[in-house]
Enzyme design. Structure first.
Site, PDB file in Angstrom:
ATOM      1  N   GLY A  53      27.658   9.008  12.833  1.00 42.83           N
ATOM      2  CA  GLY A  53      26.398   8.697  12.902  1.00 42.83           C
ATOM      3  C   GLY A  53      25.510   8.491  14.092  1.00 42.83           C
ATOM      4  N   HIS A 145      -1.175   0.864   9.412  1.00 42.34           N
ATOM      5  CA  HIS A 145      -1.321   0.014   8.042  1.00 42.34           C
ATOM      6  C   HIS A 145      -2.278  -1.306   8.532  1.00 42.34           C
ATOM      7  CE1 HIS A 145      -1.034  -1.504   4.036  1.00 42.34           C
ATOM      8  NE2 HIS A 145      -0.368  -2.800   4.693  1.00 42.34           N
ATOM      9  N   LYS A 207      -6.290  -5.656  -6.757  1.00 39.07           N
ATOM     10  CA  LYS A 207      -4.608  -5.331  -6.872  1.00 39.07           C
ATOM     11  C   LYS A 207      -4.034  -6.589  -6.978  1.00 39.07           C
ATOM     12  CE  LYS A 207      -2.540  -3.508  -3.720  1.00 39.07           C
ATOM     13  NZ  LYS A 207      -1.662  -2.365  -2.581  1.00 39.07           N
ATOM     14  N   ARG A 209       0.194  -7.703  -6.018  1.00 38.68           N
ATOM     15  CA  ARG A 209       1.600  -7.315  -5.903  1.00 38.68           C
ATOM     16  C   ARG A 209       2.397  -8.486  -6.094  1.00 38.68           C
ATOM     17  NH1 ARG A 209       3.528  -2.375  -4.034  1.00 38.68           N
ATOM     18  NH2 ARG A 209       1.457  -1.931  -3.071  1.00 38.68           N
ATOM     19  N   ASP A 234      -6.484   5.711   0.802  1.00 40.60           N
ATOM     20  CA  ASP A 234      -5.574   4.721   1.158  1.00 40.60           C
ATOM     21  C   ASP A 234      -4.880   5.083   2.591  1.00 40.60           C
ATOM     22  OD1 ASP A 234      -4.297   2.417   1.120  1.00 40.60           O
ATOM     23  OD2 ASP A 234      -3.383   2.325  -0.849  1.00 40.60           O
ATOM     24  N   GLY A 241       2.578   4.536  -6.788  1.00 42.97           N
ATOM     25  CA  GLY A 241       2.279   3.522  -7.887  1.00 42.97           C
ATOM     26  C   GLY A 241       1.082   2.852  -7.820  1.00 42.97           C
ATOM     27  N   THR A 242       0.590   2.413  -6.583  1.00 41.34           N
ATOM     28  CA  THR A 242      -0.900   1.861  -6.471  1.00 41.34           C
ATOM     29  C   THR A 242      -1.921   2.935  -6.835  1.00 41.34           C
ATOM     30  OG1 THR A 242      -0.130   0.373  -4.685  1.00 41.34           O
ATOM     31  CG2 THR A 242      -2.444   0.820  -5.066  1.00 41.34           C
TER      32      THR A 242
END
Length: 354
Positions: A53, A145, A207, A209, A234, A241-242
């Site tokens: 890895g 974000h 919304k 969550r 967005d 999903g949203t």
């Protein structure tokens, strides 16, 4: 002797010195497109993953005294791509590059921008510290974000917006009676920029969550969507999903066609089927992310922001302002639709035990 390792500085042609653009294994498609716009070749490099890895990176060109840009997003597998980015920056600094700019199209961990629960890490701050520790001189990214993450850095951060490119695509479609919709109050300010660029009204979803599960519930829609076409906007989506919940809410309130656009289509496994079977007529995303665990749904379209990144890189290289690229309208004819959708991590060599 390898002639590529001989210094052939082109300061007589470029007063700012030679610029070299490299690609990590996560963003080779976008990097190639950026180089095409700039008229420069993609610099040579290699990434290997050993059987246990470990990640190994090697610069195959002379970068001494050069202005270096490494294009490497931090999408799936997030931690592997993040470690690879850190190794690239370290390699360039040890090879005596003059300036190393980390071009991070999608900055993962951007949601980890605050300590809003007991005993949790501010993950975005940890990433900022790590990038500085290995020697990054500058960061170029798109649609964080949480824009305040720029304040976690002590080095310059240039923050681009995909909105002008995304809205140019939809202006080209000439959708009548259109309203822009934000899925929640948190994205309302950014969504207003989309509405201004589209010259239309804004509606907002309420919304909820309840936990860390990647699911959300739309409680209400603030504004009128009756008899209107809706464009949901967005910054990113993981499972869709949203957006899907907001599309159902708009349809239940009399909306006609529902479109959506996001800067970063992260897309976890299983999202393609959900999007394919959703009320979304079309979901448009950019090429900030190039790899997914499965092919995109048929109602997804991918457009390129490579021209925007190329202009930003050129501005940085020539010591000019990047702010001219913020919220500037893009001509619809300049929008590039991507056809080279990648779905596997095929830009890394997997090698056996050392």
């Amino acid at each position: 002797m390898d002639r590529s390792l001989i210094c052939t500085s082109s300061k007589d042609r470029d007063p700012y010195g030679e610029m070299k653009i490299f690609a990590g294994s996560a963003s080779r498609g976008l990097a190639r497109a950026i180089c095409r716009h700039l008229g420069v070749p993609l610099a040579q490099s290699e990434t290997k993953i050993f059987s246990e890895g470990n990640i190994f990176v090697r610069v195959l060109e002379n970068v001494r005294g050069r202005d270096v840009y490494i294009v490497q997003g931090t999408e799936q597998p997030v931690n592997d791509n993040l470690m690879e980015l850190l190794f690239w920056i370290d390699a360039f600094k040890r090879a005596s590059a003059t300036q190393v700019t980390a071009v991070i199209p999608f900055f993962s961990y951007a949601k980890g921008d605050k300590k809003d629960e007991p005993r949790v890490s501010i993950r975005a701050r940890v990433i900022a510290d790590a990038l500085e520790a290995v020697g990054a001189d500058r960061v170029l990214t798109m649609d964080l974000h949480s824009p305040q993450i720029q304040g976690f850095f002590k080095i310059p951060v240039d923050h681009l917006y995909a909105g002008p490119v995304l809205t140019a695509y939809f202006r080209k479609l000439n959708i009548p009676n259109l309203v822009v919709a934000a899925p929640d109050v948190g994205f309302a300010k950014a969504a207003q920029r989309y509405a201004d660029l589209m010259n239309c009204d804004l509606v907002i979803g309420n919304k909820n969550r309840p936990d860390h599960e990647e699911r959300a519930e739309i409680l209400d829609v603030i504004g009128n969507v009756q008899g209107k076409n809706v464009l949901l906007v967005d910054d990113f989506t993981i499972s869709g999903g949203t957006l899907i919940e907001m599309a159902h809410a708009c349809k239940a309130r009399g909306a006609l066609d529902v479109y959506a656009c996001v800067s970063h289509g992260v897309f976890s496994r299983g999202s393609a089927e959900k999007i394919r079977n959703s009320p979304l007529k079309q979901l448009v995303l950019t090429d900030t992310i190039g790899h997914w665990p499965e092919p995109l749904a048929e109602n997804c379209r991918r457009i390129s922001v490579s021209r925007l990144f190329a202009e930003a890189i050129l501005s940085i290289h020539q010591r000019e302002s990047v702010s001219r690229l913020f919220d500037t309208q893009v001509e619809p004819e300049l929008v590039e639709v991507c056809d080279d959708t990648e779905t596997t991590l095929d830009d890394r060599s997997i090698v056996g035990p050392r």
